[in-house]
Design a protein around this motif. Structure first.
Motif, PDB file in Angstrom:
ATOM      1  N   UNK A  97       6.155   0.383 -14.555  1.00  0.00           N
ATOM      2  CA  UNK A  97       4.717   0.423 -14.315  1.00  0.00           C
ATOM      3  C   UNK A  97       4.162  -0.977 -14.092  1.00  0.00           C
ATOM      4  N   UNK A  98       4.713  -1.957 -14.809  1.00  0.00           N
ATOM      5  CA  UNK A  98       4.281  -3.336 -14.606  1.00  0.00           C
ATOM      6  C   UNK A  98       4.611  -3.799 -13.186  1.00  0.00           C
ATOM      7  N   UNK A  99       5.765  -3.398 -12.670  1.00  0.00           N
ATOM      8  CA  UNK A  99       6.141  -3.766 -11.305  1.00  0.00           C
ATOM      9  C   UNK A  99       5.145  -3.192 -10.295  1.00  0.00           C
ATOM     10  N   UNK A 100       4.767  -1.922 -10.495  1.00  0.00           N
ATOM     11  CA  UNK A 100       3.772  -1.303  -9.606  1.00  0.00           C
ATOM     12  C   UNK A 100       2.420  -1.988  -9.757  1.00  0.00           C
ATOM     13  N   UNK A 101       2.055  -2.348 -11.002  1.00  0.00           N
ATOM     14  CA  UNK A 101       0.778  -3.019 -11.239  1.00  0.00           C
ATOM     15  C   UNK A 101       0.739  -4.386 -10.565  1.00  0.00           C
ATOM     16  N   UNK A 102       1.842  -5.134 -10.644  1.00  0.00           N
ATOM     17  CA  UNK A 102       1.902  -6.445  -9.995  1.00  0.00           C
ATOM     18  C   UNK A 102       1.765  -6.294  -8.488  1.00  0.00           C
ATOM     19  N   UNK A 103       2.463  -5.316  -7.918  1.00  0.00           N
ATOM     20  CA  UNK A 103       2.388  -5.089  -6.470  1.00  0.00           C
ATOM     21  C   UNK A 103       0.983  -4.657  -6.050  1.00  0.00           C
ATOM     22  N   UNK A 104       0.331  -3.883  -6.908  1.00  0.00           N
ATOM     23  CA  UNK A 104      -1.013  -3.407  -6.595  1.00  0.00           C
ATOM     24  C   UNK A 104      -2.058  -4.506  -6.737  1.00  0.00           C
ATOM     25  N   UNK A 105      -1.918  -5.342  -7.756  1.00  0.00           N
ATOM     26  CA  UNK A 105      -2.953  -6.328  -8.058  1.00  0.00           C
ATOM     27  C   UNK A 105      -2.878  -7.563  -7.173  1.00  0.00           C
ATOM     28  N   UNK A 106      -1.670  -7.993  -6.825  1.00  0.00           N
ATOM     29  CA  UNK A 106      -1.510  -9.233  -6.061  1.00  0.00           C
ATOM     30  C   UNK A 106      -1.404  -8.898  -4.581  1.00  0.00           C
ATOM     31  N   UNK A 107      -2.502  -9.066  -3.879  1.00  0.00           N
ATOM     32  CA  UNK A 107      -2.556  -8.652  -2.475  1.00  0.00           C
ATOM     33  C   UNK A 107      -2.425  -9.819  -1.497  1.00  0.00           C
ATOM     34  N   UNK A 108      -2.748 -11.028  -1.912  1.00  0.00           N
ATOM     35  CA  UNK A 108      -2.740 -12.166  -1.000  1.00  0.00           C
ATOM     36  C   UNK A 108      -1.736 -13.217  -1.471  1.00  0.00           C
ATOM     37  N   UNK A 109      -1.249 -14.052  -0.552  1.00  0.00           N
ATOM     38  CA  UNK A 109      -0.337 -15.128  -0.968  1.00  0.00           C
ATOM     39  C   UNK A 109      -0.945 -16.046  -2.016  1.00  0.00           C
ATOM     40  N   UNK A 110      -2.251 -16.296  -1.952  1.00  0.00           N
ATOM     41  CA  UNK A 110      -2.897 -17.164  -2.943  1.00  0.00           C
ATOM     42  C   UNK A 110      -2.836 -16.546  -4.338  1.00  0.00           C
ATOM     43  N   UNK A 111      -3.050 -15.239  -4.432  1.00  0.00           N
ATOM     44  CA  UNK A 111      -2.964 -14.571  -5.728  1.00  0.00           C
ATOM     45  C   UNK A 111      -1.541 -14.592  -6.271  1.00  0.00           C
ATOM     46  N   UNK A 112      -0.570 -14.410  -5.402  1.00  0.00           N
ATOM     47  CA  UNK A 112       0.834 -14.464  -5.841  1.00  0.00           C
ATOM     48  C   UNK A 112       1.177 -15.861  -6.333  1.00  0.00           C
ATOM     49  N   UNK A 113       0.741 -16.876  -5.608  1.00  0.00           N
ATOM     50  CA  UNK A 113       1.028 -18.263  -6.020  1.00  0.00           C
ATOM     51  C   UNK A 113       0.415 -18.563  -7.382  1.00  0.00           C
ATOM     52  N   UNK A 114      -0.806 -18.089  -7.614  1.00  0.00           N
ATOM     53  CA  UNK A 114      -1.446 -18.300  -8.912  1.00  0.00           C
ATOM     54  C   UNK A 114      -0.628 -17.677 -10.027  1.00  0.00           C
ATOM     55  N   UNK A 115      -0.131 -16.471  -9.816  1.00  0.00           N
ATOM     56  CA  UNK A 115       0.677 -15.800 -10.835  1.00  0.00           C
ATOM     57  C   UNK A 115       1.992 -16.534 -11.062  1.00  0.00           C
ATOM     58  N   UNK A 116       2.607 -17.038  -9.993  1.00  0.00           N
ATOM     59  CA  UNK A 116       3.872 -17.766 -10.133  1.00  0.00           C
ATOM     60  C   UNK A 116       3.654 -19.068 -10.890  1.00  0.00           C
ATOM     61  N   UNK A 117       2.577 -19.768 -10.589  1.00  0.00           N
ATOM     62  CA  UNK A 117       2.267 -20.992 -11.334  1.00  0.00           C
ATOM     63  C   UNK A 117       2.037 -20.681 -12.809  1.00  0.00           C
ATOM     64  N   UNK A 118       1.337 -19.581 -13.085  1.00  0.00           N
ATOM     65  CA  UNK A 118       1.129 -19.175 -14.475  1.00  0.00           C
ATOM     66  C   UNK A 118       2.459 -18.902 -15.169  1.00  0.00           C
ATOM     67  N   UNK A 119       3.407 -18.318 -14.447  1.00  0.00           N
ATOM     68  CA  UNK A 119       4.734 -18.046 -15.009  1.00  0.00           C
ATOM     69  C   UNK A 119       5.465 -19.344 -15.342  1.00  0.00           C
ATOM     70  N   UNK A 120       5.383 -20.320 -14.454  1.00  0.00           N
ATOM     71  CA  UNK A 120       6.031 -21.611 -14.710  1.00  0.00           C
ATOM     72  C   UNK A 120       5.399 -22.296 -15.918  1.00  0.00           C
ATOM     73  N   UNK A 121       4.081 -22.257 -16.011  1.00  0.00           N
ATOM     74  CA  UNK A 121       3.379 -22.852 -17.159  1.00  0.00           C
ATOM     75  C   UNK A 121       3.748 -22.127 -18.444  1.00  0.00           C
ATOM     76  N   UNK A 122       3.797 -20.794 -18.401  1.00  0.00           N
ATOM     77  CA  UNK A 122       4.176 -20.022 -19.585  1.00  0.00           C
ATOM     78  C   UNK A 122       5.589 -20.379 -20.037  1.00  0.00           C
ATOM     79  N   UNK A 123       6.495 -20.615 -19.091  1.00  0.00           N
ATOM     80  CA  UNK A 123       7.847 -21.023 -19.453  1.00  0.00           C
ATOM     81  C   UNK A 123       7.864 -22.342 -20.198  1.00  0.00           C
ATOM     82  N   UNK A 124       7.065 -23.296 -19.732  1.00  0.00           N
ATOM     83  CA  UNK A 124       6.993 -24.571 -20.423  1.00  0.00           C
ATOM     84  C   UNK A 124       6.417 -24.442 -21.817  1.00  0.00           C
ATOM     85  N   UNK A 125       5.362 -23.629 -21.965  1.00  0.00           N
ATOM     86  CA  UNK A 125       4.754 -23.429 -23.288  1.00  0.00           C
ATOM     87  C   UNK A 125       5.712 -22.733 -24.243  1.00  0.00           C
TER      88      UNK A 125
END
Length: 470
Positions: free
Chosen positions: A156-184
């Motif tokens: 369900x999370x996979x479907x939610x991610x595909x549904x919520x992230x519609x533009x390349x800018x939104x995807x990039x924001x989520x990826x940056x958040x993932x990198x930051x979360x990894x560091x934290x």
């Protein structure tokens, strides 16, 4: 001419009478008192997370309706706290469930769901069906149900991610958040690491870093997965700020990867970086320079015996002497996995059944296998889900490669970067299976979901730019 000055009287803001100010102040005080009582009651009934939920859920609901991509970003930023237990669930599981409902319910109301493209949707659906069928014959219904619920949440999370992230800018924001979360998430492991002690030529090491995870191999896989993502995003970034962010998080992740002393994770990281060089050709020169610099720094630290480098070197060289470790049961575990697969080759023994099925055959083996999994990704899937589950998993891998190719054709390197990070999981899975941990499993599926969303967004943007409809 005499001008008489009018006495200045302060009566508050223009248009507001003193009596109205008193009513406003009284209403605010009453509302604050009632809110405090409600939050206190929630704390008494639901525990310390009750008040947090009452405050957070309305904000999540508003964000889900107006900006659903921020809900996905919020779930990603919960990863460093994923080991926190909230009732019967870990926080990362609860966050996944809330995000799935918050994103998919409004999308359903607007008839605006977006499923993954068919090369991924078909194997995912097939695996879900196989898991349901395999669970019917599982030796432990409780274990099968728990793992089925966990599988449903990440799907369900996979479907939610595909549904919520519609533009390349939104995807990039989520990826940056993932990198930051990894560091934290790396900070507790770095700050809490202690002295290590090696036995059997490095085959067994005590005092390995764990961080927020249950055991070092889980920390190692998490660090290796997000390290490759951080390196790939940093090398393909177009802004200095993003490069610096990836450099900082990547440095922390590299440190925790070393401190985990997980040989499987090291293997996965190397495989992921090689895959990054293959899938993203523009990163090859920078990877060569970065790799040479790291080797040089490691050699200098090893020469002077600085920090935990001695333990890292001992652990790395122990790969060639794994037979010296009497506690390494992998050959026996893999032999038992093949035998169990032969017993139920179509649908397997059911989710989570490896431990019970292997331990029940202790007398024939002459040893007691107290293990939760087969220490091998493909063998574990084959034992618990049979050939049907294994084919679905392989189909998913092929489908992801199809999406990477589509993303490259659309001019985006981000799907390829995330695919290289996913290679870490496969390579590490050849010697271990640390995917029982909800935090690790959720992180893996977040990466897969972002890969799907990145490819879909790049393809849609390319199609819109060329005048085509999608």
């Amino acid at each position: 001419m005499t001008v008489l000055a009018r006495p200045v009287e302060f009566d508050g803001p223009r248009g507001v009478r003193p009596s109205r100010r008193v009513l406003t102040l009284g209403a605010g005080t009453l509302f604050g008192a009632l809110a405090g009582l409600v939050l206190a009651a929630a704390g008494l009934v639901l525990g310390p997370w009750g008040p947090v939920a009452l405050v957070a859920l309305p904000a999540v609901a508003v964000a889900a309706w107006r900006a659903p991509h921020l809900v996905v970003v919020g779930v990603i930023l919960l990863l460093p706290l994923g080991n926190v237990v909230v009732g019967p669930l870990e926080l990362v599981q609860l966050g996944t469930a809330v995000a799935a409902v918050a994103v998919l319910a409004p999308a359903a109301a607007r008839l605006d769901w977006r499923l993954p493209p068919w090369p991924v949707a078909v194997p995912l659906g097939a695996f879900a069906i196989v898991a349901a069928l395999a669970s019917a014959g599982a030796a432990s219904a409780a274990a099968a149900l728990r793992l089925d619920v966990q599988l449903l949440l990440v799907l369900l999370l996979t479907v939610a991610v595909t549904t919520a992230l519609r533009t390349p800018a939104q995807v990039r924001l989520a990826v940056v958040a993932l990198v930051v979360a990894g560091g934290l998430a790396s900070l507790p492991a770095v700050l809490g690491s202690g002295p290590t002690e090696s036995h059997y030529g490095g085959g067994v090491v005590t005092g390995r870093a764990e961080g927020v995870f249950a055991q070092p191999n889980e920390l190692g896989l998490f660090s290796a997965l997000l390290l490759v993502a951080a390196v790939g995003v940093g090398l393909t970034a177009t802004t200095t700020r993003l490069r610096v962010t990836c450099l900082a998080s990547g440095g922390l992740l590299l440190t925790t990867l070393a401190l985990s002393l997980s040989r499987g994770a090291w293997l996965g990281a190397v495989a992921g970086l090689v895959a990054l060089a293959v899938l993203v050709p523009e990163s090859r020169r920078a990877l060569a320079v970065l790799g040479s610099a790291l080797l040089a720094v490691g050699a200098v630290l090893a020469a002077f015996g600085v920090g935990p480098i001695a333990a890292v070197v001992t652990r790395a060289t122990s790969v060639a002497e794994s037979g010296a470790n009497p506690y390494d049961q992998r050959p026996l575990i893999w032999e038992e996995a093949l035998r169990l697969y032969a017993e139920a080759p179509i649908l397997g023994h059911g989710p989570g059944a490896f431990s019970q099925e292997a331990s029940s055959d202790a007398l024939r083996l002459g040893a007691f296998l107290d293990v939760d999994h087969a220490h091998h990704l493909l063998l574990n899937v084959a034992v618990e889900f049979g050939a049907a589950g294994l084919l679905a998993l392989l189909g998913l891998m092929v489908g992801l490669l199809v999406l990477v190719r589509r993303g490259r054709a659309a001019g985006s390197s981000l799907p390829a970067v995330l695919a290289a990070a996913s290679v870490v999981v496969v390579a590490h899975g050849m010697v271990d299976y640390p995917l029982r941990n909800p935090l690790v499993l959720t992180t893996v599926w977040v990466v897969l979901g972002l890969l799907v969303a990145a490819a879909a967004a790049a393809t849609a943007t390319s199609a819109d730019g060329s005048g085509e409809s999608r």
